[in-house]
Motif scaffolding. Sequence first.
Motif, short mmCIF file in Angstrom:
data_model
loop_
_atom_site.label_atom_id
_atom_site.label_comp_id
_atom_site.label_asym_id
_atom_site.label_seq_id
_atom_site.Cartn_x
_atom_site.Cartn_y
_atom_site.Cartn_z
N VAL A 161 0.86 -1.18 0.00
CA VAL A 161 0.00 0.00 0.00
C VAL A 161 0.90 1.23 0.00
O VAL A 161 1.94 1.27 0.67
CB VAL A 161 -0.91 0.01 1.24
CG1 VAL A 161 -1.71 1.31 1.32
CG2 VAL A 161 -1.86 -1.20 1.20
N GLU A 162 0.52 2.22 -0.81
CA GLU A 162 1.32 3.45 -0.89
C GLU A 162 1.56 4.02 0.50
O GLU A 162 0.67 4.07 1.34
CB GLU A 162 0.59 4.50 -1.74
CG GLU A 162 0.60 4.22 -3.23
CD GLU A 162 -0.01 5.36 -4.02
OE1 GLU A 162 0.32 6.53 -3.71
OE2 GLU A 162 -0.83 5.10 -4.91
N GLY A 163 2.81 4.44 0.73
CA GLY A 163 3.15 5.04 2.01
C GLY A 163 3.57 4.05 3.06
O GLY A 163 3.91 4.44 4.18
N THR A 164 3.54 2.76 2.72
CA THR A 164 3.97 1.73 3.68
C THR A 164 5.15 0.97 3.09
O THR A 164 5.49 1.12 1.92
CB THR A 164 2.84 0.73 3.98
OG1 THR A 164 2.65 -0.12 2.85
CG2 THR A 164 1.55 1.46 4.30
N ASN A 165 5.75 0.15 3.93
CA ASN A 165 6.86 -0.68 3.48
C ASN A 165 6.57 -2.15 3.73
O ASN A 165 7.47 -2.96 3.91
CB ASN A 165 8.15 -0.26 4.21
CG ASN A 165 9.40 -0.76 3.50
OD1 ASN A 165 9.44 -0.86 2.28
ND2 ASN A 165 10.42 -1.12 4.28
N ASN A 166 5.29 -2.48 3.73
CA ASN A 166 4.86 -3.86 3.99
C ASN A 166 4.66 -4.59 2.66
O ASN A 166 3.54 -4.72 2.15
CB ASN A 166 3.55 -3.87 4.80
CG ASN A 166 3.71 -3.18 6.15
OD1 ASN A 166 4.74 -3.33 6.80
ND2 ASN A 166 2.69 -2.42 6.55
N TRP A 167 5.76 -5.04 2.07
CA TRP A 167 5.72 -5.68 0.76
C TRP A 167 5.25 -7.12 0.89
O TRP A 167 5.69 -7.87 1.76
CB TRP A 167 7.09 -5.64 0.11
CG TRP A 167 7.55 -4.25 -0.19
CD1 TRP A 167 8.38 -3.48 0.55
CD2 TRP A 167 7.16 -3.47 -1.32
NE1 TRP A 167 8.55 -2.25 -0.04
CE2 TRP A 167 7.82 -2.22 -1.20
CE3 TRP A 167 6.34 -3.69 -2.43
CZ2 TRP A 167 7.67 -1.20 -2.13
CZ3 TRP A 167 6.19 -2.69 -3.36
CH2 TRP A 167 6.84 -1.46 -3.22
N GLU A 168 4.34 -7.49 -0.01
CA GLU A 168 3.84 -8.86 -0.07
C GLU A 168 4.10 -9.43 -1.46
O GLU A 168 3.93 -8.73 -2.46
CB GLU A 168 2.35 -8.91 0.24
CG GLU A 168 2.00 -8.47 1.65
CD GLU A 168 0.53 -8.63 1.95
OE1 GLU A 168 -0.21 -9.07 1.03
OE2 GLU A 168 0.10 -8.31 3.08
N ASN A 169 4.49 -10.69 -1.51
CA ASN A 169 4.76 -11.33 -2.79
C ASN A 169 3.47 -11.53 -3.58
O ASN A 169 2.44 -11.91 -3.02
CB ASN A 169 5.44 -12.69 -2.59
CG ASN A 169 6.86 -12.55 -2.09
OD1 ASN A 169 7.55 -11.57 -2.41
ND2 ASN A 169 7.32 -13.52 -1.31
N LEU A 170 3.54 -11.24 -4.87
CA LEU A 170 2.40 -11.46 -5.75
C LEU A 170 2.49 -12.83 -6.40
O LEU A 170 3.57 -13.37 -6.57
CB LEU A 170 2.36 -10.37 -6.84
CG LEU A 170 2.06 -8.95 -6.37
CD1 LEU A 170 2.28 -7.96 -7.51
CD2 LEU A 170 0.64 -8.85 -5.84
N LYS A 171 1.35 -13.36 -6.76
CA LYS A 171 1.28 -14.62 -7.49
C LYS A 171 0.14 -14.53 -8.49
O LYS A 171 -0.57 -13.52 -8.55
CB LYS A 171 1.07 -15.79 -6.53
CG LYS A 171 -0.18 -15.67 -5.68
CD LYS A 171 -0.26 -16.81 -4.68
CE LYS A 171 -1.52 -16.68 -3.82
NZ LYS A 171 -1.61 -17.78 -2.82
N MET A 172 -0.05 -15.58 -9.27
CA MET A 172 -1.14 -15.58 -10.24
C MET A 172 -2.47 -15.36 -9.52
O MET A 172 -2.73 -15.95 -8.48
CB MET A 172 -1.17 -16.91 -10.99
CG MET A 172 -0.07 -17.04 -12.01
SD MET A 172 -0.29 -15.90 -13.40
CE MET A 172 -1.79 -16.55 -14.14
#
Length: 227
Positions: A39-50
């Motif tokens: 989410v913009e403004g955060t640093n909580n990256w989550e891996n994407l998948k199909m």
Amino acid sequence: MKSKIIFMVFLFVLSVVMLNAQTTVGKVSFLLGQAQSAVEGTNNWENLKMSSKIASNHVLKLIDDTEMEITWDNGETTEISGPKTVKVTELLKGLKVQTGWLDRVKKKVGILLTDNENANVRGVAGVRRTEVNIEAKDSLYWQPLQETNFNDGYAAFKDNNFERASELFEKVVMQNPLGKQAEIARACLVTIYTELKNTTKANQHLEAFLRDFPDSELLSIMKESKK
């Protein structure tokens, strides 16, 4: 104190659920490599998948030479190549620039050709989804057709030389109607005859395409010819 913490957690979860429900704008329809969203403004990256959902307030990060396609809720698609970090809002702005069906078919065909070429070079099923120019002299790493040069037909198609392209592609589908080259040739013939307003031939090749290649990556864009 405990009840206050529970209440705060509840509000947080509720806000996340409501946010995602309101802002989902598309999903991942192709992914080769590693991509993440936050989410913009955060640093909580989550891996994407199909089939991962894409929200309008997301930032996408493609690592190294990752290739990804997003199918938006309106049916349009966007292809992204890494390494790159981009806001979904920027991608949505790009949807306002509409391209013609012919150009989009050419792009899709170019991607599929590159996919198959790279797949054979690497010897694996996954390939980069990068569009490159394939000239008549290039090898597509498929079983070569002796009577007809598929690449010549593709070169003519790219140049809008529809008479020459249709002549060659008609021979391709006759020689090996269920081959990979025939799959692309059929799609090109549907496009060519649609552009030439030859509805009869366009429908004939579309029916054959839908019958023989129900799992083709070109299926969705071929169905657009009926609209």
